[in-house]
Design an enzyme around this catalytic site. Structure first.
Site, PDB file in Angstrom:
ATOM      1  N   GLU A  80       0.827  -1.217   0.000  1.00  0.00           N
ATOM      2  CA  GLU A  80       0.000   0.000   0.000  1.00  0.00           C
ATOM      3  C   GLU A  80       0.859   1.263   0.000  1.00  0.00           C
ATOM      4  OE1 GLU A  80      -3.136   0.022  -0.336  1.00  0.00           O
ATOM      5  OE2 GLU A  80      -3.675  -2.064   0.082  1.00  0.00           O
ATOM      6  N   ARG A  90     -17.624  -0.459   6.950  1.00  0.00           N
ATOM      7  CA  ARG A  90     -18.817  -0.979   6.259  1.00  0.00           C
ATOM      8  C   ARG A  90     -19.469  -2.067   7.115  1.00  0.00           C
ATOM      9  NH1 ARG A  90     -19.064  -5.332   3.287  1.00  0.00           N
ATOM     10  NH2 ARG A  90     -16.798  -5.549   3.356  1.00  0.00           N
ATOM     11  N   CYS A 143      -7.379  -2.248   8.555  1.00  0.00           N
ATOM     12  CA  CYS A 143      -6.032  -2.324   7.956  1.00  0.00           C
ATOM     13  C   CYS A 143      -5.420  -0.935   7.772  1.00  0.00           C
ATOM     14  CB  CYS A 143      -6.083  -3.046   6.616  1.00  0.00           C
ATOM     15  SG  CYS A 143      -6.372  -4.813   6.820  1.00  0.00           S
ATOM     16  N   HIS A 167      -1.593  -5.754   1.403  1.00  0.00           N
ATOM     17  CA  HIS A 167      -2.773  -6.620   1.389  1.00  0.00           C
ATOM     18  C   HIS A 167      -2.478  -7.854   0.544  1.00  0.00           C
ATOM     19  CE1 HIS A 167      -5.651  -3.373   2.823  1.00  0.00           C
ATOM     20  NE2 HIS A 167      -6.119  -4.442   3.433  1.00  0.00           N
TER      21      HIS A 167
HETATM   22  N1  PCA Z   1      -8.476  -6.967   6.315  1.00  0.00           N
HETATM   23  C1  PCA Z   1      -9.274  -5.852   6.784  1.00  0.00           C
HETATM   24  C2  PCA Z   1      -9.058  -5.806   8.248  1.00  0.00           C
HETATM   25  C3  PCA Z   1      -8.397  -7.089   8.624  1.00  0.00           C
HETATM   26  C4  PCA Z   1      -8.005  -7.684   7.347  1.00  0.00           C
HETATM   27  O1  PCA Z   1      -7.331  -8.714   7.225  1.00  0.00           O
HETATM   28  C5  PCA Z   1      -8.972  -4.555   6.047  1.00  0.00           C
HETATM   29  O2  PCA Z   1      -8.570  -4.592   4.872  1.00  0.00           O
HETATM   30  O3  PCA Z   1      -9.144  -3.476   6.628  1.00  0.00           O
END
Ligand code: PCA
Length: 202
Positions: A80, A90, A143, A167
């Site tokens: 990111e 959400r 996240c 991610h």
């Molecule tokens: N994904 C979520 C929160 C925890 C995770 O593994 C996110 O993208 O915010």
């Protein structure tokens, strides 16, 4: 012994039985380039997840921090670029909280940029055979909040280190009942995370 590297993943959320981020983090070795890897499984809870990673950063003064989350629907490993100082949920977090626009850190900067070498990390992942690309948004859920807290803690501690977030997609087992969704094996996601660490410590 070299300073440790902190790598975090998450517990399951959103009705899933596993979280692809922890499955990938779990498979990482215990050290990288001579640095012990300190793995932490975070709760999918606003506030608490940030507090845990902030304490670890203050205590361990790591050589690098890589936090990892699952982004169901994404097709590849996505480091990111930016974390923003807002929380919008959400769905409720695992503690039932559902903020609708509160800041992550009251009075904090609007955003922090990742200090990971994003383009080099993507090149290294490509060389390792892992599909990847830089993502321009980590969303506004737990996240993004963890990424913001990591970069805020690193800055507050005066650490000049590579730190950021990536991610990973669902694992194949998570898509058995949603076959239209993309997935990536934990082994490939983990290899991607390892490439990010190697590039960051180079
Ligand atoms: N994904 C979520 C929160 C925890 C995770 O593994 C996110 O993208 O915010």
């Amino acid at each position: 012994m070299a300073r440790p590297v902190i790598v975090t993943g998450f517990e399951p959320f959103g009705g899933e039985k596993s979280n692809a981020s922890w499955e990938a983090v779990r498979l990482l070795p215990d050290e990288v380039e001579g640095h012990p890897i300190h793995k932490i499984k975070l709760p999918v809870v606003f506030g608490a997840s940030g507090d845990i990673v902030e304490s670890a950063i203050r205590e361990l003064e790591p050589a690098a921090v890589l936090s990892v989350g699952e982004a169901g629907g994404r097709t590849c490993v996505t480091p990111e670029r930016v974390a923003v100082n807002r929380m919008v949920a959400r769905i409720p977090d695992n503690d039932g909280a559902q903020p609708q626009g509160d800041p992550v850190v009251e009075g904090g900067p609007d955003a922090y940029l990742s200090t990971l070498p994003l383009d080099d990390a993507v090149s290294a992942m490509s060389a390792a055979g892992v599909p990847s690309k830089v993502s321009d948004t980590a969303g506004l859920y737990v996240c993004n909040q963890v990424m913001y807290r990591v970069l805020h803690a690193v800055r507050s501690c005066g650490l000049k280190i590579p730190a950021g977030f990536a991610h990973v997609p669902y694992t194949p087992i998570q898509t058995v009942r949603k076959p239209e969704r993309a997935s990536l094996s934990s082994e490939l996601s983990s290899a991607g995370l390892y490439s990010i660490l190697i590039t960051s410590l180079a």
